[in-house]
Design a protein around this motif. Structure first.
Motif, mmCIF file in Angstrom:
data_model
loop_
_atom_site.group_PDB
_atom_site.id
_atom_site.type_symbol
_atom_site.label_atom_id
_atom_site.label_comp_id
_atom_site.label_asym_id
_atom_site.label_seq_id
_atom_site.Cartn_x
_atom_site.Cartn_y
_atom_site.Cartn_z
ATOM 1 N N GLU A 11 0.831 -1.209 0.000
ATOM 2 C CA GLU A 11 0.000 0.000 0.000
ATOM 3 C C GLU A 11 0.866 1.261 0.000
ATOM 4 O O GLU A 11 0.777 2.084 0.915
ATOM 5 N N PRO A 12 1.700 1.445 -1.022
ATOM 6 C CA PRO A 12 2.599 2.604 -1.050
ATOM 7 C C PRO A 12 1.863 3.938 -1.044
ATOM 8 O O PRO A 12 2.357 4.913 -0.468
ATOM 9 N N ASP A 13 0.681 3.997 -1.657
ATOM 10 C CA ASP A 13 -0.068 5.254 -1.662
ATOM 11 C C ASP A 13 -0.517 5.623 -0.254
ATOM 12 O O ASP A 13 -0.498 6.802 0.137
ATOM 13 N N LEU A 14 -0.928 4.626 0.505
ATOM 14 C CA LEU A 14 -1.352 4.871 1.878
ATOM 15 C C LEU A 14 -0.162 5.303 2.734
ATOM 16 O O LEU A 14 -0.277 6.211 3.567
ATOM 17 N N VAL A 15 0.991 4.682 2.508
ATOM 18 C CA VAL A 15 2.201 5.059 3.232
ATOM 19 C C VAL A 15 2.570 6.506 2.916
ATOM 20 O O VAL A 15 2.938 7.283 3.806
ATOM 21 N N THR A 16 2.476 6.883 1.641
ATOM 22 C CA THR A 16 2.768 8.260 1.239
ATOM 23 C C THR A 16 1.825 9.233 1.940
ATOM 24 O O THR A 16 2.237 10.310 2.394
#
Length: 249
Positions: free
Chosen positions: A166-171
């Motif tokens: 979930e890279p977008d959530l991490v960002t």
């Protein structure tokens, strides 16, 4: 277990799968042992969260500490796990975990804990909140008992999965926090945030019984009391938590 002792990993894995399918609690729990989530071969770690090719200024080596982004993501996952554990606690109450049931936190703990009471489970839930409080106060999470060690293992697993899947959530969670070398190095966190990983022995079918202080292996390895009733006994070499603190959940 005989196959495992002989080093026949594939065969022992097959036997554990069969035992789990037959409802054996220890075999089922064996597959729930927490660990650092690693990306499939050929996949980079978090598209916009961490770039191994980024050039960093070389500085004098300093003692390791979690980077702000790493702390933030770990804190988020401690909070997420605590919320899920709170929901599961409300559903379970004092009911024992069923081998054929579904769970999101307490059901993933070692089989030796599956019959524990609501009050015991609530203390494990508090372990998640206590570790998150460490981070909130600007410190790395410091496990002070077996329950907190287990809670941190699951939080690191959840955080490492989030940075991969979930890279977008991490960002979103780390917006405004500068990128640093060492962001999301969960393996290093696993190596340095614990005194040892003995609590994970509870998942090994070949080591059942080692949780008891009188067990010969326990005495030889100085494991300590890993029976459920000993999970909240604080380690002697750490500063104790406030015994009058309440419960967040």
């Amino acid at each position: 277990m005989i196959a495992q002792r002989r080093g026949q990993k594939d065969e022992s894995h097959e036997w554990y799968v069969r035992a789990a399918e037959d409802g054996d609690a220890v075999a089922i729990a064996y597959f729930n042992s927490p660990g650092i989530y690693r990306p499939p071969k050929g996949h980079a770690l978090g598209s916009e969260t961490w770039d191994r090719d980024t050039e960093w200024d070389e500085e004098d080596e300093e003692p390791w500490q979690m980077t702000p982004r790493t702390s933030r993501i770990l804190s988020c996952n401690l909070e997420i796990l605590a919320d899920m554990a709170h929901w599961e606690l409300s559903e379970l109450g004092d009911e024992p975990i069923s081998p054929n049931g579904f769970g999101i936190f307490f059901a993933l703990l070692p089989a030796s804990t599956w019959g524990q009471s609501r009050s015991w489970r609530r203390k494990v839930l508090r372990a998640l909140d206590d570790l998150n409080e460490d981070i909130t106060l600007g410190h790395p999470p410091e496990p002070r008992c077996a329950a907190e060690e287990m809670a941190l293992h699951f939080a690191l697993q959840s955080a490492s999965a989030m940075t991969i899947d979930e890279p977008d959530l991490v960002t979103e969670f780390t917006q405004g926090i500068p990128q640093q070398q060492g962001d999301y190095d969960w393996s290093i966190c696993s190596d340095l945030l614990f005194q040892d990983h003995d609590v994970l022995f509870l998942y090994d079918p070949n080591l059942q019984g080692c949780e008891h202080p009188d067990n010969p292996l326990n005495r030889y390895m100085r494991i300590g009391d890993l029976r459920p009733e000993g999970w909240f006994e604080e380690f002697r070499n750490v500063s104790p938590r406030d015994p009058t603190r309440g419960f967040v959940h």
